[in-house]
Design a protein around this motif. Structure first.
Motif: not given
Length: 118
Positions: A41-45
């Motif tokens: 569940a990666p979250r990358v900005v």
């Protein structure tokens, strides 16, 4: 191109890009994003405010990373895109696929991107 990464809870990273994202520098971004999107569940900005150029290789790396993150239940979001980058993604039909936010804070906290001005 310069790349820096800052980690934020929960399981979120902010990748800051400076310079030109092109055929010569895309592999650096690909390597950095690849490590980040392989997590569950990666979250990358990706803060693109400092980009002064982006070609099709750079776009491809961003789009591929978003797809891989989505497969794992996460996302990749762009923060602070220039008018040029917004128009590029609009022209390529990718604006609805890869979410864009006006700044890093909104990319980290908002559920969906604001509607672009008409």
């Amino acid at each position: 191109m310069q790349v820096s990464v800052a980690h934020h809870p929960p399981n979120t990273a902010v990748l800051v890009l400076r310079g030109s994202l092109d055929i010569d520098t895309a592999p650096v971004l690909k390597a950095n994003l690849g490590r980040l999107v392989e997590r569950p569940a990666p979250r990358v900005v990706v803060d693109v405010a400092g980009l002064d150029f982006c070609d099709s290789m750079g776009v491809g790396v961003l789009v591929t990373a978003h797809g891989r993150a989505a497969e794992r239940g996460g996302w990749v979001r762009l923060a602070s895109p220039s008018g040029f980058l917004r128009r590029l993604f609009d022209t390529l039909g990718l604006s609805d696929y890869l979410p864009m936010f006006p700044d890093v804070t909104s990319a980290l906290t908002e559920e969906k991107p604001p509607e672009p001005p008409v």
